[in-house]
Design a protein around this motif. Structure first.
Motif, PDB file in Angstrom:
ATOM      1  N   LEU A   1       1.202  -0.912  -0.090  1.00  0.00           N
ATOM      2  CA  LEU A   1      -0.026  -0.273   0.240  1.00  0.00           C
ATOM      3  C   LEU A   1       0.710   1.383  -0.537  1.00  0.00           C
ATOM      4  O   LEU A   1       0.959   1.930  -0.360  1.00  0.00           O
ATOM      5  CB  LEU A   1      -0.767   0.444   1.331  1.00  0.00           C
ATOM      6  CG  LEU A   1      -2.323  -1.069   1.196  1.00  0.00           C
ATOM      7  CD1 LEU A   1      -2.418  -1.485   2.527  1.00  0.00           C
ATOM      8  CD2 LEU A   1      -2.717  -1.171   0.343  1.00  0.00           C
ATOM      9  N   LEU A   2       2.125   0.782   0.662  1.00  0.00           N
ATOM     10  CA  LEU A   2       2.654   2.100   0.505  1.00  0.00           C
ATOM     11  C   LEU A   2       3.494   2.490  -0.574  1.00  0.00           C
ATOM     12  O   LEU A   2       3.629   3.670  -0.861  1.00  0.00           O
ATOM     13  CB  LEU A   2       3.984   2.305   2.016  1.00  0.00           C
ATOM     14  CG  LEU A   2       4.614   3.522   2.592  1.00  0.00           C
ATOM     15  CD1 LEU A   2       4.632   3.955   2.702  1.00  0.00           C
ATOM     16  CD2 LEU A   2       5.671   2.452   2.942  1.00  0.00           C
ATOM     17  N   ILE A   3       3.915   1.839  -1.184  1.00  0.00           N
ATOM     18  CA  ILE A   3       4.893   1.699  -2.264  1.00  0.00           C
ATOM     19  C   ILE A   3       3.724   2.200  -2.902  1.00  0.00           C
ATOM     20  O   ILE A   3       3.883   3.219  -4.255  1.00  0.00           O
ATOM     21  CB  ILE A   3       5.224   0.004  -2.970  1.00  0.00           C
ATOM     22  CG1 ILE A   3       5.809   0.070  -2.011  1.00  0.00           C
ATOM     23  CG2 ILE A   3       5.552   0.798  -4.199  1.00  0.00           C
ATOM     24  CD1 ILE A   3       7.800   0.934  -2.183  1.00  0.00           C
ATOM     25  N   GLY A   4       2.287   1.941  -3.907  1.00  0.00           N
ATOM     26  CA  GLY A   4       1.474   2.294  -4.396  1.00  0.00           C
ATOM     27  C   GLY A   4       1.608   3.990  -4.387  1.00  0.00           C
ATOM     28  O   GLY A   4       1.122   4.876  -5.084  1.00  0.00           O
ATOM     29  N   VAL A   5       1.070   4.386  -2.870  1.00  0.00           N
ATOM     30  CA  VAL A   5       0.668   5.913  -2.633  1.00  0.00           C
ATOM     31  C   VAL A   5       1.728   6.580  -2.895  1.00  0.00           C
ATOM     32  O   VAL A   5       1.569   7.147  -3.327  1.00  0.00           O
ATOM     33  CB  VAL A   5       0.374   5.933  -1.488  1.00  0.00           C
ATOM     34  CG1 VAL A   5       0.494   7.246  -1.058  1.00  0.00           C
ATOM     35  CG2 VAL A   5      -1.254   5.143  -1.149  1.00  0.00           C
ATOM     36  N   ILE A   6       3.204   5.772  -2.791  1.00  0.00           N
ATOM     37  CA  ILE A   6       4.511   6.708  -3.181  1.00  0.00           C
ATOM     38  C   ILE A   6       4.508   6.409  -4.836  1.00  0.00           C
ATOM     39  O   ILE A   6       5.101   8.458  -4.799  1.00  0.00           O
ATOM     40  CB  ILE A   6       5.588   6.098  -2.769  1.00  0.00           C
ATOM     41  CG1 ILE A   6       5.481   6.369  -1.064  1.00  0.00           C
ATOM     42  CG2 ILE A   6       6.936   6.747  -2.851  1.00  0.00           C
ATOM     43  CD1 ILE A   6       6.666   5.459  -0.704  1.00  0.00           C
ATOM     44  N   GLU A   7       4.524   5.634  -5.317  1.00  0.00           N
ATOM     45  CA  GLU A   7       4.529   5.608  -6.815  1.00  0.00           C
ATOM     46  C   GLU A   7       3.441   6.601  -7.708  1.00  0.00           C
ATOM     47  O   GLU A   7       3.788   7.905  -8.565  1.00  0.00           O
ATOM     48  CB  GLU A   7       4.464   4.164  -7.273  1.00  0.00           C
ATOM     49  CG  GLU A   7       4.232   4.034  -9.203  1.00  0.00           C
ATOM     50  CD  GLU A   7       3.992   2.856  -9.375  1.00  0.00           C
ATOM     51  OE1 GLU A   7       3.856   2.377 -10.459  1.00  0.00           O
ATOM     52  OE2 GLU A   7       5.213   1.972  -7.931  1.00  0.00           O
ATOM     53  N   VAL A   8       2.335   6.793  -6.719  1.00  0.00           N
ATOM     54  CA  VAL A   8       0.980   7.579  -7.763  1.00  0.00           C
ATOM     55  C   VAL A   8       1.858   9.277  -7.113  1.00  0.00           C
ATOM     56  O   VAL A   8       1.294  10.176  -8.439  1.00  0.00           O
ATOM     57  CB  VAL A   8      -0.062   7.346  -6.832  1.00  0.00           C
ATOM     58  CG1 VAL A   8      -1.611   8.133  -7.202  1.00  0.00           C
ATOM     59  CG2 VAL A   8      -0.713   6.281  -7.782  1.00  0.00           C
ATOM     60  N   PHE A   9       1.910   9.036  -5.715  1.00  0.00           N
ATOM     61  CA  PHE A   9       2.328  10.511  -5.430  1.00  0.00           C
ATOM     62  C   PHE A   9       3.011  11.318  -6.407  1.00  0.00           C
ATOM     63  O   PHE A   9       3.904  11.789  -6.248  1.00  0.00           O
ATOM     64  CB  PHE A   9       2.390  11.016  -4.280  1.00  0.00           C
ATOM     65  CG  PHE A   9       3.471  12.234  -3.871  1.00  0.00           C
ATOM     66  CD1 PHE A   9       2.068  12.795  -3.752  1.00  0.00           C
ATOM     67  CD2 PHE A   9       3.575  12.396  -3.566  1.00  0.00           C
ATOM     68  CE1 PHE A   9       1.994  14.766  -3.302  1.00  0.00           C
ATOM     69  CE2 PHE A   9       4.123  13.811  -3.320  1.00  0.00           C
ATOM     70  CZ  PHE A   9       3.485  14.934  -2.274  1.00  0.00           C
ATOM     71  N   ALA A  10       4.685  10.456  -6.990  1.00  0.00           N
ATOM     72  CA  ALA A  10       5.809  10.878  -7.681  1.00  0.00           C
ATOM     73  C   ALA A  10       5.282  11.015  -9.039  1.00  0.00           C
ATOM     74  O   ALA A  10       5.754  11.980  -9.738  1.00  0.00           O
ATOM     75  CB  ALA A  10       6.566   9.821  -7.184  1.00  0.00           C
TER      76      ALA A  10
END
Length: 327
Positions: free
Chosen positions: A273-282
């Motif tokens: 979940l953390l990687i997904g949010v970070i990737e979309v934010f970036a």
């Protein structure tokens, strides 16, 4: 900065949807590593196989006219069950044929074998897709085409309104059900206890009448079945698939497992979940925050950069615990 704040609700929604996919695939990596200390790099291709199996079933149902005559949720349930069983048995077969004979071999040998299985599955699926469709890039029918608006601006005036697709809602619901079910199975059932015992000490577990081979096969079945089901959800969300979608997604899911704590079930969920949010934010805001120096294509640099920092300062992962090396 206002633009970044305005996009936060949409980033969070899209990030959680993508992160849910990463989280379930990461579970397959972390389950296998927890028991065998094997990095199963073929797991991304099992995810890909599930996407192709699900899409093939949907195309078949379309040809038979079943998509229009059956409720979409029933069709999805049928597709998920068939894809999960098929990829579950595929995972068991790979373990039996490729990994079990090498169980006592050096870890480098099993790692190379896993990479070889990964490339083999890619080429087999590509060959079958080109044979049947004439192209290895496949576009499947859409089950859930609706879109809903969430008025997040009423929460905070700086927020913009967010959009969420019906397929995204289904992905989140199914992903949460699968993660909760697996967590319950691992922690509350007899077979889950056996899996944790084998992960802790394989030899001692075998002396306590635990059938180690059955437990390992079950682990591969569960991890691969979840991966295949996630492949179906991915195909529903993005419609277009190819034999190489599993490679980079599998790498990111493995990153999520390491970030959360490899071998830790809940850590894999959190890491995904953390990687997904970070990737979309970036992807959404990196160009804005860097004034165009780094475009959105550099989104993976952010995810892997955070992973490197975590491994430097907390090598066991965010939710992992330091353990002594098994001998």
């Amino acid at each position: 900065m206002n633009e970044v704040i305005q996009t936060l609700p949409q980033v969070l929604i899209d990030g959680l949807v993508l992160g849910a996919v990463y989280a379930i695939v990461a579970l397959g990596y972390t389950m296998v590593y927890g028991i065998l200390e094997l990095i199963n790099f073929a797991h991304g291709e099992i995810f890909m196989a599930g996407a192709f199996i699900g899409t093939a079933i949907l195309i078949t149902f379309t040809g038979l006219g079943l998509l229009s005559s059956l409720p979409a949720i029933i069709v999805l349930a049928i597709v998920l069950i068939i894809a999960s069983l098929a990829t579950g048995f595929l995972g068991m077969g790979i373990e039996r044929v490729a990994y079990r004979p090498l169980r006592k071999a050096p870890k480098l040998i099993t790692l190379i074998t896993a990479i070889g299985i990964s490339f083999l599955l890619q080429d087999i699926v590509r060959f079958i897709a080109e044979l049947k469709e004439g192209n290895y890039i496949i576009t499947g029918p859409s089950l859930f085409s609706g879109q809903h608006q969430i008025k997040t601006s009423s929460i905070l005036s700086s927020f913009g309104n967010a959009q969420i697709k019906s397929a995204s809602i289904i992905i989140l619901v199914v992903a949460v059900v699968m993660m909760i079910s697996l967590d319950y199975f691992i922690n509350k059932t007899k077979w889950g206890t056996a899996m944790r015992a084998v992960a802790q000490d394989r030899e001692t577990a075998s002396l306590m009448s635990v059938n180690v081979n059955k437990v390992i096969s079950l682990t591969f079945f569960l991890g691969s079945g979840l991966g295949g089901a996630t492949g179906v959800l991915f195909a529903l969300q993005y419609n277009t698939i190819d034999p190489y979608i599993g490679f980079i997604l599998g790498l990111k899911a493995f990153t999520a497992a390491v970030l959360g704590g490899i071998g830790n079930i809940r850590g894999a969920m959190f890491g995904g979940l953390l990687i997904g949010v970070i990737e979309v934010f970036a992807a959404t805001n990196l160009s804005t925050l860097t004034h165009g120096i780094f475009p959105s294509e550099y989104k993976d640099v952010v995810s892997f950069g955070i992973l490197i920092l975590v491994l430097i300062f907390k090598p066991e992962g965010l939710l992992g615990k330091p353990v002594a090396e098994k001998v």
